[in-house]
Design a protein around this motif. Structure first.
Motif, short mmCIF file in Angstrom:
data_model
loop_
_atom_site.label_atom_id
_atom_site.label_comp_id
_atom_site.label_asym_id
_atom_site.label_seq_id
_atom_site.Cartn_x
_atom_site.Cartn_y
_atom_site.Cartn_z
N SER A 123 13.90 -8.57 -3.59
CA SER A 123 13.54 -9.93 -3.20
C SER A 123 12.07 -10.25 -3.43
O SER A 123 11.67 -11.40 -3.34
CB SER A 123 13.86 -10.13 -1.70
N GLY A 124 11.27 -9.21 -3.72
CA GLY A 124 9.84 -9.42 -3.88
C GLY A 124 9.07 -9.44 -2.57
O GLY A 124 7.86 -9.58 -2.56
N ASN A 125 9.80 -9.26 -1.47
CA ASN A 125 9.16 -9.27 -0.15
C ASN A 125 8.41 -7.96 0.08
O ASN A 125 8.78 -6.92 -0.47
CB ASN A 125 10.24 -9.47 0.92
N ILE A 126 7.37 -7.99 0.91
CA ILE A 126 6.57 -6.79 1.16
C ILE A 126 7.00 -6.03 2.41
O ILE A 126 6.36 -5.06 2.79
CB ILE A 126 5.07 -7.14 1.26
N GLY A 127 8.10 -6.44 3.03
CA GLY A 127 8.55 -5.80 4.26
C GLY A 127 9.42 -4.58 4.03
O GLY A 127 9.77 -4.23 2.90
N ALA A 128 9.78 -3.93 5.13
CA ALA A 128 10.51 -2.65 5.08
C ALA A 128 11.88 -2.78 4.42
O ALA A 128 12.32 -1.86 3.73
CB ALA A 128 10.65 -2.09 6.49
N THR A 129 12.58 -3.89 4.64
CA THR A 129 13.91 -4.04 4.05
C THR A 129 13.85 -4.00 2.53
O THR A 129 14.67 -3.35 1.87
CB THR A 129 14.56 -5.36 4.51
N ASN A 130 12.86 -4.68 1.97
CA ASN A 130 12.73 -4.66 0.51
C ASN A 130 12.18 -3.33 0.02
O ASN A 130 12.55 -2.86 -1.06
CB ASN A 130 11.85 -5.81 0.02
N VAL A 131 11.30 -2.70 0.78
CA VAL A 131 10.81 -1.38 0.41
C VAL A 131 11.97 -0.39 0.33
O VAL A 131 12.00 0.48 -0.54
CB VAL A 131 9.75 -0.88 1.42
N LEU A 132 12.97 -0.55 1.19
CA LEU A 132 14.14 0.31 1.16
C LEU A 132 14.87 0.21 -0.18
O LEU A 132 15.50 1.17 -0.63
CB LEU A 132 15.09 -0.06 2.30
N LEU B 209 2.90 6.03 -2.93
CA LEU B 209 3.99 6.97 -3.22
C LEU B 209 4.48 6.87 -4.66
O LEU B 209 5.47 7.51 -5.02
CB LEU B 209 5.15 6.73 -2.25
N GLY B 210 3.80 6.07 -5.47
CA GLY B 210 4.18 5.96 -6.87
C GLY B 210 5.48 5.22 -7.11
O GLY B 210 6.17 5.45 -8.11
N LEU B 211 5.82 4.29 -6.22
CA LEU B 211 7.07 3.56 -6.33
C LEU B 211 6.90 2.20 -7.00
O LEU B 211 7.86 1.42 -7.08
CB LEU B 211 7.68 3.36 -4.93
N GLY B 212 5.69 1.92 -7.48
CA GLY B 212 5.44 0.64 -8.13
C GLY B 212 5.03 -0.43 -7.14
O GLY B 212 4.73 -0.16 -5.97
N ASP B 213 5.05 -1.66 -7.60
CA ASP B 213 4.69 -2.81 -6.78
C ASP B 213 5.95 -3.38 -6.15
O ASP B 213 6.84 -3.86 -6.86
CB ASP B 213 4.00 -3.87 -7.65
N VAL B 214 6.05 -3.30 -4.83
CA VAL B 214 7.26 -3.75 -4.15
C VAL B 214 7.53 -5.23 -4.39
O VAL B 214 8.67 -5.69 -4.29
CB VAL B 214 7.15 -3.45 -2.63
N ARG B 215 6.50 -5.99 -4.76
CA ARG B 215 6.69 -7.41 -5.02
C ARG B 215 7.47 -7.67 -6.31
O ARG B 215 7.93 -8.80 -6.55
CB ARG B 215 5.33 -8.11 -5.08
N LEU C 287 0.82 -1.21 0.00
CA LEU C 287 0.00 0.00 0.00
C LEU C 287 0.85 1.26 0.00
O LEU C 287 0.55 2.22 -0.72
CB LEU C 287 -0.93 -0.02 1.22
N VAL C 288 1.91 1.27 0.81
CA VAL C 288 2.76 2.47 0.91
C VAL C 288 3.49 2.73 -0.41
O VAL C 288 3.52 3.87 -0.91
CB VAL C 288 3.77 2.32 2.06
#
Length: 201
Positions: free
Chosen positions: A44-53, A34-40, A29-30
């Motif tokens: 790594s494709g993970n949805i957690g903060a480390t991958n969001v970074l 913010l227009g950053l695309g799909d974090v998946r 969702l975040v």
């Protein structure tokens, strides 16, 4: 006068609440908001903060970390305020499961570290602080998020016993085992020396 709702039914309700709360995929969702695309589709494709970074946005990663930790904490706080202590552990554990296996994402979620730390802080703050400090110390020394998470998780039952909260040890042990399982691929990369370090895109 007969009970309207049995204790078992109450626990089931808190289990369902904890799971649904935990299953909110804040990383997805975040990054979308913010227009950053799909974090998946990143890293790594993970949805957690480390991958969001790895999107390059520290703000998005911080927001994901706080929200993922907050949903675990909220499940515990509400259960403690409105029900008995057994509901606290049930709601917290199910919030963790919800994050790892969210129904909204086909049961493919995160690895649960932020949610784990958030619910520990709310359930037994000395244990939670010890786990957070363990994560921070390991991450600062070795710059590998997954290894920091594994060390913090494995030591959390010990912290529960040493800090006078033995009733939390079983919950911490269960969560630690699940974190180990969720990090199987990371453990393989750690052994091979190929696990990415914090901040690497």
């Amino acid at each position: 006068m007969p009970e309207i709702v049995s204790p078992g039914s109450v626990l089931l309700l808190w289990a369902a609440f904890g799971y649904l709360l935990g299953s909110i995929p804040f990383g997805v969702l975040v990054t979308r908001a913010l227009g950053l695309g799909d974090v998946r589709a990143i890293g790594s494709g993970n949805i957690g903060a480390t991958n969001v970074l790895r999107t390059g946005s520290k703000g998005a990663a911080a927001a994901t970390l706080l929200l993922d930790g907050g949903k675990g904490a909220l499940a515990v706080v509400l259960a403690r305020a409105l029900a008995a202590e057994d509901a606290v552990q049930v709601a917290g554990f199910m919030a963790f499961l919800g994050h790892c296996f969210p129904v909204w994402l086909g049961f493919r979620g995160g690895k649960g570290v932020a949610t784990f730390l958030g619910l520990l802080l709310a359930a037994a703050w000395p244990v939670g602080i010890a786990a957070c400090l363990t994560w921070l110390a390991t991450a600062a020394a070795l710059r590998i998020s997954s290894l920091a998470a594994l060390v913090a998780a494995v030591l959390s039952p010990l912290w529960a016993v040493l800090l006078g909260r033995p009733e939390m040890a079983a919950l911490a042990l269960g969560l630690a085992l699940l974190i180990l399982i969720r990090h199987c691929a990371n453990i393989t990369r750690l052994l091979a020396g190929t696990e990415p370090r914090i901040g690497r895109r």
